[in-house]
Design an enzyme around this catalytic site. Structure first.
Site, PDB file in Angstrom:
ATOM      1  N   HIS A 288      -9.632  16.096  -3.143  1.00  0.00           N
ATOM      2  CA  HIS A 288      -9.537  17.535  -2.865  1.00  0.00           C
ATOM      3  C   HIS A 288     -10.775  18.278  -3.339  1.00  0.00           C
ATOM      4  CE1 HIS A 288      -8.273  19.018  -6.936  1.00  0.00           C
ATOM      5  NE2 HIS A 288      -7.604  17.885  -7.032  1.00  0.00           N
ATOM      6  N   GLU A 334      -5.184  21.877  -3.141  1.00  0.00           N
ATOM      7  CA  GLU A 334      -4.336  20.850  -3.757  1.00  0.00           C
ATOM      8  C   GLU A 334      -3.708  21.374  -5.034  1.00  0.00           C
ATOM      9  OE1 GLU A 334      -3.220  17.742  -6.605  1.00  0.00           O
ATOM     10  OE2 GLU A 334      -4.807  19.236  -6.825  1.00  0.00           O
TER      11      GLU A 334
END
Length: 470
Positions: A288, A334
């Site tokens: 991420h 995320e």
């Protein structure tokens, strides 16, 4: 000329690495045949390892990461920094010669911490280091001044509920591993509000502290009043516990300027090496791109994102093209609960039967010790053979629990999943803190992590068959 000849040989090895036998459309191959197919990738694996760890591109993932995080800084969901980083990565992936580079739009939360402070007023004046928790509300204008109730667990909070009304709850829970202890950060405000508290301060979820608060997401609950919540240092939580045990009255003044704004647009960043024979089938490699708003987001999860990019770069630089598509996805948001990954799953789940393996690197890029894997027994046996190709790096173990925030959607639907397993001893020293910077990162360890990631991704993408699900 010698290097060109070597690459030609690598190509031949990749293309002739195995031949499936089918009967009525169903594979009749024995495990011995699959094992022999994987063993034929030995020279390809060595070529990837040599290029990543000892060759021309050693330290590349570290240098690429340093350039991004030094230039952009932290990348909080909803921030201009995150969107700047996404645009930079979009350009980087195109310039790297990867294919089908594109952005997929995502709606993400937008929270900002604002100015924040906490000062102990009694039994003495003491300015405390704090970090507000993601999605927390702010304090009223002028802040909150209240007496403190220190507890070591949710059970103790329930036993002392009659003492909690109007207080600031301080959680001084022992650290018993991240997975168990993080519940206090996530649920602490809700449990405190249920017994009438006006705010909660949680001992940072950290295995070691040098007076460093650690942030992270927290979650409110419908029907329960929202109260401000932040993490404090291990040192301050333990000090207040000692004070309380002596009978001291503790009073804190808390000010938090946190605000939640309407959801905003962001993007998952995607790039590929298109498969030569089965382009519609996919091995997904990911990390991420967002982070918290403190430190640089180098450890969490810059390293994971950049070794995932490096995996595709290494395959491309060797002139390899696997049978299936290698797809890189750099997730957005995320840290707010896998928002980007959730929306990606909804967009692509119609093709779930075409995903052979989903991979996520989000536990640091220290020295790898193996691979965490979730899948069928047959798939696990295959992954053990793939990991044997990494004997030159002494990284051959296959552990359980391949789940990760961003790939869980696929794993729960039956797709095999893998996460990088590395030495986590220092990870929670720096996790979600001001200490998450490039100083934590080690280029040589990132080289090894990138090599492991690239070998696994390439071999699984190039094998004659997808990983079995049952």
């Amino acid at each position: 000329m010698r290097s060109l000849f070597f690459l030609f040989i690598v190509h031949l090895l990749a293309l002739g690495s195995g031949k499936a036998v089918f009967k009525n459309g169903v594979s009749q191959r024995t495990f011995r045949e699959i094992k022999e197919e994987i063993a034929n990738y030995e020279d390809v694996a060595k070529a990837i390892i040599n290029l990543a760890v000892y060759g021309k591109y050693q330290n590349r993932s570290y240098e690429r990461l340093g350039l991004l995080v030094d230039t952009v800084g932290p990348r909080l969901s909803g921030s201009k920094n995150l969107e700047k980083a996404i645009q930079i990565m979009y350009q980087n992936l195109q310039q790297d010669g990867l294919e089908n580079v594109h952005l997929e739009q995502v709606r993400i939360p937008h929270w900002e911490r604002g100015e924040e402070s906490a000062v102990m007023l009694e039994p003495r004046i003491h300015k405390m280091a704090i970090l507000g928790l993601g999605s927390s509300i702010g304090t009223p204008p002028g802040g909150i001044t209240a007496e403190v109730l220190v507890v070591a667990s949710f059970d103790e909070l329930q036993r002392r509920a009659s003492e909690a009304r109007g207080k600031i709850i301080v959680y001084n829970q022992p650290y018993t591993g991240y997975e168990k202890t993080v519940q206090y950060r996530v649920q602490g405000a809700v449990e405190a509000a249920k017994v009438g508290a006006v705010a909660s301060l949680i001992q940072s979820v950290a295995s070691f502290s040098i007076y460093s608060p650690h942030t992270g997401i927290q979650k409110y609950q419908d029907g329960v009043p929202k109260i401000p919540t932040a993490c404090i240092t291990v040192e301050d939580a333990e000090m207040m516990s000692r004070m309380a045990s002596r009978g001291n009255k503790i009073v804190i003044h808390l000010e938090m300027g946190a605000k939640t704004y309407p959801d905003t647009d962001s993007f998952n960043t995607v790039a590929e090496i298109t498969g030569s024979m089965y382009p519609e089938e996919v091995v997904l490699v990911s990390g991420h791109l967002d982070s918290w708003d403190v430190g640089q987001g180098a450890l969490d999860d810059g390293g994971g994102a950049f070794i995932s990019w490096e995996a595709l770069s290494l395959v491309k630089d060797l002139g390899l093209r696997p049978k299936r598509t290698l797809r890189l996805v750099l997730w957005t948001a995320e840290e707010q609960g896998g928002i980007g990954a959730s929306q990606y799953y909804e967009l692509h789940k119609a093709n779930i039967s075409k995903y052979s393996l989903v991979m996520e690197a989000d536990s640091g890029t220290f020295l790898p010790t193996g691979l965490q894997f979730t899948g069928s027994d047959k798939a696990r046996a295959i992954m053990k053979e793939v990991m044997n190709l990494l004997q030159p790096l002494n990284v051959t173990k296959v552990f359980s629990n391949g789940e990760g925030t961003d790939i869980n959607f696929w794993i729960q639907a039956g797709v095999p999943g893998a996460s990088l397993r590395d030495d986590l001893y220092k990870y929670f020293f720096f996790h979600h803190s001001h200490g998450d910077t490039m100083t934590v990162m080690d280029p040589k360890q990132m080289n090894v992590a990138a090599a492991v990631w690239a070998v696994v991704a390439y071999v699984v993408a190039d094998m004659d068959e997808m990983l079995p699900r049952s």
